[in-house]
Design a protein around this motif. Structure first.
Motif, short mmCIF file in Angstrom:
data_model
loop_
_atom_site.label_atom_id
_atom_site.label_comp_id
_atom_site.label_asym_id
_atom_site.label_seq_id
_atom_site.Cartn_x
_atom_site.Cartn_y
_atom_site.Cartn_z
N UNK A 268 -16.83 -5.86 1.12
CA UNK A 268 -15.64 -5.44 0.99
C UNK A 268 -15.48 -4.01 0.56
N UNK A 269 -14.92 -2.80 1.16
CA UNK A 269 -15.08 -1.56 0.55
C UNK A 269 -13.68 -1.55 0.02
N UNK A 270 -13.71 -1.02 -1.40
CA UNK A 270 -12.53 -0.93 -2.12
C UNK A 270 -12.02 0.51 -2.13
N UNK A 271 -10.57 0.79 -1.80
CA UNK A 271 -10.28 2.32 -1.86
C UNK A 271 -10.00 2.62 -3.49
N UNK A 272 -9.85 3.91 -3.60
CA UNK A 272 -9.41 4.57 -4.76
C UNK A 272 -8.39 3.81 -5.58
N UNK A 273 -7.29 4.00 -4.87
CA UNK A 273 -6.09 3.58 -5.28
C UNK A 273 -5.23 2.29 -4.39
N UNK A 274 -5.84 1.30 -4.33
CA UNK A 274 -5.41 0.14 -3.53
C UNK A 274 -3.88 -0.28 -3.25
N UNK A 275 -3.27 0.08 -4.42
CA UNK A 275 -1.62 -0.15 -4.27
C UNK A 275 -1.04 1.04 -3.58
N UNK A 276 -1.95 2.01 -3.38
CA UNK A 276 -1.02 3.24 -2.61
C UNK A 276 -1.61 3.39 -1.35
N UNK A 277 -1.98 2.19 -0.55
CA UNK A 277 -2.64 2.49 0.64
C UNK A 277 -1.47 2.78 1.85
N UNK A 278 -0.46 1.98 1.65
CA UNK A 278 0.75 2.11 2.21
C UNK A 278 1.42 3.37 2.38
N UNK A 279 1.54 3.84 1.17
CA UNK A 279 1.90 5.23 1.00
C UNK A 279 1.32 6.31 1.46
N UNK A 280 -0.08 6.26 1.13
CA UNK A 280 -0.91 7.18 1.88
C UNK A 280 -0.92 7.20 3.50
N UNK A 281 -0.76 6.06 3.95
CA UNK A 281 -0.57 6.00 5.42
C UNK A 281 0.46 6.80 6.02
N UNK A 282 1.53 6.37 5.40
CA UNK A 282 3.05 6.88 5.36
C UNK A 282 2.98 8.53 5.62
N UNK A 283 2.22 8.95 4.35
CA UNK A 283 2.11 10.32 4.18
C UNK A 283 1.38 11.23 5.28
#
Length: 336
Positions: A268-283
């Motif tokens: 499993x690869x972990x992102x820097x800010x896992x709770x922000x993934x949806x926001x980053x995708x939207x941005x």
């Protein structure tokens, strides 16, 4: 209300039941026209679009004139933005464990695999922003929501102590306790609105750590069962052995990510800010819609990886075979 225009995207319209099934980008008028006026349906867009400027009425309602005439971009629903924010490439599975949970990915329509004769109806196939892609998700009803409920019950809501308490008071297998994670019914790996959650095999010797760990393990086992449904619908995906990009708050727990990796037997690869993934995708989609290009590696970096411990694989495979028997055994009780 922001712009005076009523628009939606194909992912949102699909997950709210407005579209025809199987990645269609057409409203299902036969099913919905008897309940709402057709004229009230929003404009349907496959790709993110700039849908107007912030109006004076919206600025007054928001209490900020600084937003007047700023461009408003409509992107995708959370399933689409999270898939992009996880940083997964085409044909690469990603894992989301937030309030709900899913495992899936974006796949070229022309390379989609024929649905098996044993296929289920529990895997979502959604339209993507790219007309040549479809988003295939095996989505459980409650994942991180189960753990938040348990943390409220056993730790008075203090999630900062979770990993410490569980590591101190429990061990792999939760000292025999099993958790059935269907607190709000279930939609995958099976579809049953009457399904309930349960603790099984509870003894007086068990601790709060056992209860909490059993929730972590039960959710992980249920995600593994959902992945099996994904493999039934799309058989060739089973050949995909690449690491899973992870999104959602569960990635903040070192213990839970290790359990998920062990149960799924996958890195499993972990992102820097896992709770922000949806926001980053939207941005990122909004940025593209305004004509800017982004560097995927810069926007969606992976912090670290968690690898499965092979010594745990056989144990969790045994637990999995046990886990999938609970719903059939308890179904009559749920329905009573």
């Amino acid at each position: 209300r922001l712009t005076g225009h009523c628009v939606t995207d194909a992912v949102t319209a699909s997950t709210t039941g407005l579209l025809k099934r199987n990645a269609s980008i057409e409203f299902d008028l036969d099913r919905i026209c008897d309940r709402i006026w057709i004229d009230a349906l929003p404009e349907l867009h496959l790709n993110p679009i700039c849908c107007g400027k912030v109006s004076k009425v919206a600025c007054d309602a928001l209490g900020s004139q600084m937003l007047l005439n700023k461009s408003v971009v409509h992107t995708l629903g959370d399933a689409g933005t999270t898939a992009i924010g996880a940083g997964a490439d085409e044909e690469q599975l990603h894992l989301y464990v937030g309030s709900s949970g899913w495992i899936g990915g974006s796949f070229r329509v022309e390379s989609s695999h024929v649905i098996s004769d044993k296929g289920s109806t529990t895997v979502f196939v959604l339209p993507e922003q790219d007309e040549g892609l479809e988003l295939v998700l095996a989505s459980t009803m409650t994942a991180g929501g189960c753990l938040m409920w348990a943390v409220d019950m056993f730790l008075n809501g203090d999630i900062s102590r979770l990993d410490e308490i569980v590591s101190k008071e429990s061990s792999m297998g939760s000292n025999g306790v099993r958790f059935i994670p269907h607190l709000n019914g279930e939609r995958c790996p099976f579809d049953d609105a009457n399904a309930h959650g349960a603790f099984v095999q509870l003894r007086s010797r068990n601790t709060r750590g056992d209860m909490l760990r059993s929730v972590m393990e039960g959710v992980a086992l249920n995600i593994r069962a959902a992945r099996e449904q994904l493999y039934i619908e799309k058989p060739k995906l089973k050949q995909n052995s690449s690491a899973l990009k992870m999104a959602g708050g569960a990635a903040l727990s070192t213990l839970w990510t290790q359990i998920l990796s062990d149960v799924l037997q996958t890195e499993i690869l972990l992102p820097n800010e896992p709770q922000m993934t949806g926001i980053l995708g939207c941005a990122s989609l909004g940025w593209n819609a305004l004509g800017f290009q982004i560097d995927r590696q810069q926007w969606f970096p992976s912090k670290e990886s968690v690898k499965p411990k092979q010594s745990n694989a056989e144990f969790y495979s045994t637990l999995y075979e046990e886990h999938v028997k609970y719903h059939p055994a308890l179904r009559e009780i749920y329905s009573a």
